[in-house]
Design an enzyme around this catalytic site. Sequence first.
Site, PDB file in Angstrom:
ATOM      1  N   LYS A 116       6.357 -15.223  30.043  1.00 33.16           N
ATOM      2  CA  LYS A 116       6.092 -14.333  31.174  1.00 33.16           C
ATOM      3  C   LYS A 116       6.375 -14.966  32.543  1.00 33.16           C
ATOM      4  O   LYS A 116       6.766 -14.261  33.470  1.00 33.16           O
ATOM      5  CB  LYS A 116       4.656 -13.813  31.119  1.00 33.16           C
ATOM      6  CG  LYS A 116       4.322 -13.050  29.842  1.00 33.16           C
ATOM      7  CD  LYS A 116       5.211 -11.829  29.633  1.00 33.16           C
ATOM      8  CE  LYS A 116       5.083 -11.290  28.217  1.00 33.16           C
ATOM      9  NZ  LYS A 116       6.117 -10.321  27.876  1.00 33.16           N
ATOM     10  N   GLU A 200      -2.074 -13.882  38.179  1.00 34.58           N
ATOM     11  CA  GLU A 200      -1.477 -12.705  38.782  1.00 34.58           C
ATOM     12  C   GLU A 200      -2.550 -11.937  39.534  1.00 34.58           C
ATOM     13  O   GLU A 200      -3.678 -11.811  39.044  1.00 34.58           O
ATOM     14  CB  GLU A 200      -0.918 -11.804  37.663  1.00 34.58           C
ATOM     15  CG  GLU A 200       0.513 -11.390  37.844  1.00 34.58           C
ATOM     16  CD  GLU A 200       1.029 -10.629  36.631  1.00 34.58           C
ATOM     17  OE1 GLU A 200       2.050 -11.038  36.082  1.00 34.58           O
ATOM     18  OE2 GLU A 200       0.394  -9.635  36.234  1.00 34.58           O
ATOM     19  N   ARG A 292      11.855  -4.386  22.769  1.00 34.97           N
ATOM     20  CA  ARG A 292      11.778  -3.772  21.433  1.00 34.97           C
ATOM     21  C   ARG A 292      11.713  -2.260  21.589  1.00 34.97           C
ATOM     22  O   ARG A 292      11.614  -1.735  22.693  1.00 34.97           O
ATOM     23  CB  ARG A 292      10.495  -4.236  20.736  1.00 34.97           C
ATOM     24  CG  ARG A 292       9.257  -3.916  21.544  1.00 34.97           C
ATOM     25  CD  ARG A 292       8.002  -3.787  20.745  1.00 34.97           C
ATOM     26  NE  ARG A 292       6.980  -3.156  21.572  1.00 34.97           N
ATOM     27  CZ  ARG A 292       6.196  -3.794  22.429  1.00 34.97           C
ATOM     28  NH1 ARG A 292       6.281  -5.092  22.593  1.00 34.97           N
ATOM     29  NH2 ARG A 292       5.302  -3.127  23.142  1.00 34.97           N
TER      30      ARG A 292
END
Lengths: 502, 181
Positions: A116, A200, A292
């Site tokens: 990430k 974050e 995906r």
Amino acid sequence: MFKKVLIANRGEIALRIIRACKELDVKTVAVYSEADKDALHIEYADECYSIGPSPPTQSYLNIKTIIKIAKNTASEAIHPGYGFLAQIPAFAKACQSNNIEFIGPSIEVLKKMGNKVMARKIMADAGVSVIPGSMDAVKDEDEVEEVAEKVGYPVFVKAVFGGGGKGMRLIKNNKGIPRAMELARLEAESSFGSPEIYVEKMLRNPRHIEFQVLADKKGNIIHLGERECSIQRKYQKLIEETPSPMMTEELRNVMGKKAIQAAKAINYTSVGTTEFLVNKDSSFCFLEMNTRLQVEHLITEMVTGIDIVKEQIKIAAGEELGYKQDDIMMRGHALNCRINSEDPYRGFVPSPGTVTEYRPSGGFGIRVDSALYSGYAIPVFYDSLIAKLAAWGLNRSEALQRMRNALNEYHIEGVETTIPFHKRILEDESFKRGDVHTRFVEERIGSLVIEEKYEDEEEVAALSAVLVKYLRNRQTGLAVIPQRKARNMSKWRMVRRHRLPR
Amino acid sequence: MREHRVRVNNKEHEVRLLDMGKTPYRVEVDDKTYKVDFSNEITDSTPVLIKVNGKRHTVEINKFNKDAPFHIKVNDRLFKVQYERRERTPSQIMETIQPTLKTQPVKSIAERNTVTAFMPGRVVLLKVKLGDSVKVGDTLCVLESMKMENEITAPKAGVVQEVKVSEGLMVNKGEPLVIIK
């Protein structure tokens, strides 16, 4: 096109992929664990092979066995579905070294987006704004505090190799840092095999809006519009809809371009999703990229008419996209309810077990993607998602009403499901207005409770009467046939239904 | 005789329907009689408007399951309801002889000391052993079901007298896990 594809998954998504293969005239190979020997995907596929014991690590995550079966059956490609091996670079690598096409993006993409912090860096460099926070993994408490002071509390610590809401903890002020870090690291380690975390900023009640992207191997790349996924519980999506009630044509163009820009930055191929958090003022940040096929892809199919799974297989086989961005039209409105075998009245505890009676919803605009049937035993080993119920309508209010009807029609007996929870959300005034954000469920719905007290017996009378009459209707087939009195029945007839007393 | 026993939030009520087929119906709940009017025929999960002694109520049956309790919403308030039909057919007489959960009034001492699984799942972590002292809320073991982990905590303080499970074992709902005395 491939002659044969192995599907390394189970449940509704395995059925979804098998159906797509059949339409493309591709033979299918199913694999199954011990717990899944009565599963539907075995019956629908052309061939099926056992891959071991029930726990996922010994079956659906067993790369060696799955590759071996693919080779033995001469499968040219493997579709991983979602979950399990769908985003594992080692699996894509194993496919590649055995000359099997992995139906998904490249190994490079899986690696880059699976990390990430790396994804954040790539996106920031490509001019896609990311959520304020640390640009690298954080080492200690001081570093977390430093970042948090800079961007402002509250902040999240998140697993570097995480995603989907796991391995993340909220920090409200500097006192909460040590504990949040510890818990996030533990969960990250056990779920993703790495304790690395980053920071974050927590945005204030944003919307979660994602863009479906389609990219072929010839460099053509388009988006299929957005999905509003703000209805979540514990960072797990519950209801998705498209278009988003807040979306405008201009913003869709801007965000769609950013989604494509993000995908181009990593030379993305296959189908994928760029997730954004959107603030009240329509400013937005990159959240993550899902490399995906997604659970909620079906609502995009309903409004665009494009079969995303078929496209994914065609892209993997080297075919070029048959259309351009301008050809994509969104018609009407669609939403999806994820139905889980969990008890919404008892804190969503898992409720696996045997489905004693099953009657899915139907009618125009309704789509049920599920591998359930009457008598099927839902195993304890896998995800609790048992059905996706989607409704399409010419406009949002028609889609919502269709969904309400469909939820009322849907009958799954023997296990508890989240159907009552969805019904509650669809009745909510804010939801009806489309006024939602990621903390909507937490703030407005909470959990369903069973009343402990009642005020007057009239209510009891009311419900009892309804109940009794309801049961009576049910027994006699809507009260058309006169009710047969049990007493007049020959006792020998009862013998057939109940065992004789010994 | 159309006599029914309904358990609402664990309180039992006797309900009898009188004059069925004629509207308004007369419904006897325990010893009181009510006049009941249905505005529409009852189907599954459709909200039904009902008048009881002239007062309007909205009723919705959320879930029907022959044996398990189900949920009925009356005027936006939710009730847990268990239903028992009272008709003396041979099979049902047999049923009443066998003690069921519904008819067991008090838990035995042994039962009160036993911590059971509230869901089916796999024991992934066992935190106590024979002879351990536990406080209320202490984690006894962790059950995993459908990729979700749930802690089983001690409902009372005491000493672990018996551990019925081991790590890795699958348990059913209601199965004994630990006995605390």
